[in-house]
Write a protein that holds these residues in place. Structure first.
Motif: not given
Length: 444
Positions: A350-353, A337-348, A381-388
């Motif tokens: 736009k919209k997701g789960v 894998g890479g170096d990012k945490s789960t929350m680092d992936l959230v921050k990138t 639900y994720i929107e614009n890099g944040e957990i909404k």
């Protein structure tokens, strides 16, 4: 006595083999001291220590095989278990896929024993439970969890002079935290090689935060979404897929790795080029004993490299039939894998789960590895890099083969153990596109 030294184990196994009058005899001796503590509704419910050792004996007359087990080790008991195995072998029909016992092997020891894990005390287990229960009580949350640990050994021998012995330790922790009204649920789990690196006070905060934040879940329409799977969420899907990395299944047309027109897909690109997986019995984060169930030595080997399939597992029977070399079945699976945490992936995103955990996974179609299961214990639900906001759980219908062709990014791998898998796994959080959620679920 449940923990035999190497010398004690070797003497016992050699004695067993000498007792046998069969054409061949193999024996395995396993022992462990296992401790545990369980808590529910913010109270400890059970705690205990289990000591056990088991001897298994397998004999063969021609292609007729018999096995027997026992957990008594005086001379009369050893003679009895060998005699029973021989009686069963004489009654058994010929096994058309019989393969003789392996020749003498060389095993390179791996670092599977951690003193700190072997030294876990009842007081330490009680402290872990208290570190989970106390903050939950203070926050009007309800905790239920389980901590188990073991120090064990395994020894193998056969009439061809083969012998192996190794000690190992392991520990597992899981905890579910719910709101008092049962509408919010969070979860955390850790599979530990070294318990000294485990901090229950820190880990419980993850489950508490998810429980509190998931209480007012909203319904989101089922469909295809960009998804971030935490390592525990993807482990079950990946381990199901690994069951198909079997040469016989592929060669006989029963696998997604079956090649059109016959044969298998070793050497072909099957996944996204960012998918690389390998096995290494000596891996520092996920070391395993250096032989498999047949006593074959495990080796470091590539499984998938940049999306290309490098390896399929050949049983000793199928390897002989196909003119291949049988090697030890991997005991771990390491995904790059890479170096990012789960929350680092959230921050990138736009919209997701965001999915904490997948549960009750079942096979729908073996030839495509289409799986179905549920999300649980914190779906957001994720929107614009944040957990909404929290969302209601989904049933998913997805194939890990398709999933690993829809890769956006992998994070940093962590050690995960899945109940349905023989592997210790190092799995990264995954950001994937077009993951299929088929319907809503009432699960919390």
């Amino acid at each position: 006595m449940t923990l035999f030294t190497e010398q004690e184990a070797k003497m016992l196994l050699q004695k067993v083999i000498k007792l046998s009058k069969a054409e061949e005899c193999s024996a395995q001796l396993d022992g462990s001291i296992e401790g545990n503590i369980r808590f529910a509704r913010n109270s400890v419910s059970t705690s205990g220590i289990i000591n056990n050792a088991v001897l298994g004996v397998q004999v063969a007359f021609g292609k007729r095989v018999g096995t027997a087990t026992i957990n008594e080790f005086d001379d009369a008991s050893l003679a009895r278990v060998v005699k029973r195995a021989e009686e069963l072998a004489r009654l058994a029909p010929d096994n058309p896929e019989f393969v003789p016992a392996i020749a003498k092997q060389t095993y390179k020891p791996t670092d599977t024993f951690v003193d700190a894990t072997a030294a876990i005390t009842p007081e330490l287990r009680a402290q872990v439970a208290a570190d989970c229960i106390t903050p939950c009580k203070a926050s009007k949350l309800v905790a239920a969890g389980y901590l188990s640990d073991n120090q064990s050994f395994s020894a193998i021998a056969n009439g061809n002079g083969n012998f192996g012995y190794q000690k190992y330790t392991a520990s597992d922790f899981t905890c579910t935290v719910r709101t008092e009204d049962g509408r919010g649920s969070g979860w955390v789990a850790r599979n530990l090689a070294d318990v000294s690196k485990f901090d229950a006070k820190s880990e419980i905060q993850i489950a508490m935060d998810k429980a509190a934040r998931s209480a007012e879940a909203k319904a989101l329409e089922p469909g295809k979404y960009t998804v971030i799977l935490e390592p525990a969420a993807s482990a079950g899907l990946v381990s199901f897929m690994m069951n198909s990395f079997d040469a016989r299944q592929a060669d006989e047309g029963r696998s997604f790795l079956t090649k059109k027109g016959g044969g298998n897909k070793v050497g072909e690109k099957v996944f996204d080029e960012r998918v690389t997986m390998y096995a290494d019995p000596a891996d520092a984060g996920s070391a395993v004993i250096p032989w498999d169930e047949d006593g074959l030595p495990r080796e470091k080997m590539p499984i998938v490299t940049k999306g290309v399939v490098d390896y399929l597992q050949y049983s000793r029977f199928w390897a002989k039939k196909q003119g291949k070399k049988a090697v030890g079945q991997p005991g771990n699976l390491i995904m790059v894998g890479g170096d990012k945490s789960t929350m680092d992936l959230v921050k990138t995103t736009k919209k997701g789960v965001l999915v904490t955990r997948t549960w009750y996974i079942r096979m729908v179609d073996p030839q495509t590895v289409l799986l179905t299961g549920l999300t649980r214990d914190g779906t957001f639900y994720i929107e614009n890099g944040e957990i909404k906001y929290p969302i209601k759980n989904f049933r998913f219908n997805e194939s890990p083969v398709i999933m690993l062709n829809n890769v956006e990014e992998f994070g940093k791998p962590v050690r995960v153990a899945d109940d349905e898998s023989p592997f210790v796994m190092m799995i990264p959080p995954m950001k994937l596109r077009e993951f299929t959620f088929s319907s809503l679920s009432d699960a919390v």
